[in-house]
Motif scaffolding. Sequence first.
Motif, PDB file in Angstrom:
ATOM      1  N   GLU A 200     -10.145 -18.461  46.110  1.00 24.30           N
ATOM      2  CA  GLU A 200      -9.777 -17.090  46.385  1.00 24.30           C
ATOM      3  C   GLU A 200     -10.466 -15.827  45.460  1.00 24.30           C
ATOM      4  O   GLU A 200     -10.574 -15.154  45.568  1.00 24.30           O
ATOM      5  N   TRP A 215      -3.577 -20.974  38.687  1.00 23.41           N
ATOM      6  CA  TRP A 215      -4.432 -22.038  39.675  1.00 23.41           C
ATOM      7  C   TRP A 215      -5.506 -21.884  39.674  1.00 23.41           C
ATOM      8  O   TRP A 215      -6.966 -22.887  40.543  1.00 23.41           O
ATOM      9  N   TYR A 219      -9.016 -25.187  39.830  1.00 15.06           N
ATOM     10  CA  TYR A 219      -9.596 -25.783  40.940  1.00 15.06           C
ATOM     11  C   TYR A 219     -10.844 -25.551  39.202  1.00 15.06           C
ATOM     12  O   TYR A 219     -11.699 -27.034  39.935  1.00 15.06           O
ATOM     13  N   ARG A 240     -15.835 -24.281  53.886  1.00 10.57           N
ATOM     14  CA  ARG A 240     -14.048 -24.998  53.953  1.00 10.57           C
ATOM     15  C   ARG A 240     -14.150 -26.053  54.541  1.00 10.57           C
ATOM     16  O   ARG A 240     -13.032 -27.107  54.422  1.00 10.57           O
ATOM     17  N   ARG A 267      -5.118 -32.733  44.659  1.00  6.91           N
ATOM     18  CA  ARG A 267      -4.786 -31.320  44.951  1.00  6.91           C
ATOM     19  C   ARG A 267      -5.075 -30.538  44.293  1.00  6.91           C
ATOM     20  O   ARG A 267      -4.828 -29.173  44.150  1.00  6.91           O
ATOM     21  N   SER A 270      -7.793 -27.815  46.333  1.00  4.01           N
ATOM     22  CA  SER A 270      -7.195 -28.202  47.899  1.00  4.01           C
ATOM     23  C   SER A 270      -7.667 -26.602  47.625  1.00  4.01           C
ATOM     24  O   SER A 270      -7.846 -25.711  46.927  1.00  4.01           O
ATOM     25  N   PRO A 271      -8.761 -25.430  49.145  1.00  2.22           N
ATOM     26  CA  PRO A 271      -8.877 -24.127  48.902  1.00  2.22           C
ATOM     27  C   PRO A 271      -7.137 -23.850  49.582  1.00  2.22           C
ATOM     28  O   PRO A 271      -7.307 -22.279  49.134  1.00  2.22           O
ATOM     29  N   ASP A 272      -6.411 -24.434  49.004  1.00  2.00           N
ATOM     30  CA  ASP A 272      -5.086 -23.336  49.502  1.00  2.00           C
ATOM     31  C   ASP A 272      -4.673 -23.147  48.401  1.00  2.00           C
ATOM     32  O   ASP A 272      -4.174 -23.692  47.853  1.00  2.00           O
ATOM     33  N   PRO A 273      -4.510 -21.925  47.064  1.00  2.00           N
ATOM     34  CA  PRO A 273      -3.404 -22.081  45.877  1.00  2.00           C
ATOM     35  C   PRO A 273      -2.446 -22.011  46.099  1.00  2.00           C
ATOM     36  O   PRO A 273      -2.174 -22.978  44.906  1.00  2.00           O
ATOM     37  N   GLY A 274      -2.018 -21.965  46.816  1.00  2.00           N
ATOM     38  CA  GLY A 274      -0.309 -22.859  47.174  1.00  2.00           C
ATOM     39  C   GLY A 274      -0.149 -24.002  46.716  1.00  2.00           C
ATOM     40  O   GLY A 274       0.466 -24.444  46.433  1.00  2.00           O
ATOM     41  N   SER A 275      -1.351 -25.207  47.668  1.00  2.00           N
ATOM     42  CA  SER A 275      -1.470 -26.570  47.151  1.00  2.00           C
ATOM     43  C   SER A 275      -1.493 -27.144  45.827  1.00  2.00           C
ATOM     44  O   SER A 275      -1.269 -28.399  45.740  1.00  2.00           O
ATOM     45  N   ARG A 276      -1.983 -26.045  44.891  1.00  2.00           N
ATOM     46  CA  ARG A 276      -2.582 -26.629  43.920  1.00  2.00           C
ATOM     47  C   ARG A 276      -1.248 -26.957  42.874  1.00  2.00           C
ATOM     48  O   ARG A 276      -0.323 -26.172  42.771  1.00  2.00           O
TER      49      ARG A 276
END
Length: 411
Positions: A200, A215, A219, A240, A267, A270-276
């Motif tokens: 992000e 988050w 990371y 990615r 976890r 993760s490239p997806d912030p919502g998964s962290r």
Amino acid sequence: MNRPGALPPGTRIADLQLDRCLGASPLGFEYLARSTGSGSPCRLAEYMPERLTERRGAVVAVRPGAAAAFEAGRRAFQLDADRFSLPRHESLAVARRLLVENGTTYVQLPWHEGQTLADEIGRYCAPVEPADVRAWLRAVGGALGQLHRGGVVHGGVSPARIVRLRDGTVRLGLPDSARWPLSAWMPEVIDFDDPSLAPEQLLESAQRAQAVGPWTDVYGLATIAHLAIASRLPPAARHRDACLARPSLLNFANTRWEMAMLLAIDRALSPDPGSRPRSMDDFLSAMGLMERRARPRAPGESLLGHVLDRPTVTAPAATPAAGPAPATIAAAPEPTIETLSGPAIPPGPAPTPPAEPRRNSGWWQLLIVLLFALLAAVAIGAAVRHPAGGQTSTGQRPSETPMSVAARSNG
């Protein structure tokens, strides 16, 4: 980094005298300085963007047409000094002073003997004890958690900004926030191949401001853990496909590293912030480095009292002979959002409701009779005052206008 233009040793900045240049970057220089009074050492960071300025003696001169970019970066440089001027945590660097001299700004920082984790682990590949890694993660994570609770996101957590001191403790330095506003004029100030940058942070400035949060620091801290465990940093977020194909840290599960800790770090990367993990406390708890604590309740708050304060109910050893226990007692459901929306009913027999007092309907009937009598009296009185002929008591028809009114209307 090799960059000409650093101030020579012996230069005076306020009451400090420069000893030597410690390093350089596209944003400026860093010096070892000493107080002219006590002789105590300190670090001094000088804001001097490479492409926007030039050195004229000791003065930093802004190049033509670069004033707006220079000021945008300087505001962010000063903001870092302001945000980190209070001693929030022992693992965070503290900005002692902000000095405005020679046409630019300097930040005075404490002097610490040590080297960065990037040099100690990444460059020299020194063996790392799991106990040391856990201590680093717990210390830096606790410092970042305090920042987040104060509404501040660091945004620059990386092995290059964490210094390990001689006593084994660590210090997280300032995030160099000036690089973000300067990137529009100086793209080289952002190393897009830096593995500590979260995905992000690579967005456009308007989108980045909305997407960055705690988050993001999760990371960055996870990249340090990955370096300590795997002896290498994870792939940069801009690649990615490489991030998705990264080997799991579960390959290192053994007596030195617990599986739960490795899963939490995977976890967090993760490239997806919502998964962290959404907070630093959640990340530390998932790694087993912090006990999960309940949120403190405000005075008078009782919405969650039945969940937070309810003692654990264990199932009975044997079912009574009288009959099976109700299903609501044998298998209590896990608290959910729905169960928190109203008061919970404690287990046990329902209390006998009190007997409802018997209503006496006689006085209602009397009230209705009185009401009708009153309406009838009003109707009779109106009929007496206004006879059926349509004339008033003076014999005047409703369509006629009294003389007094007519006289007034005619003037």
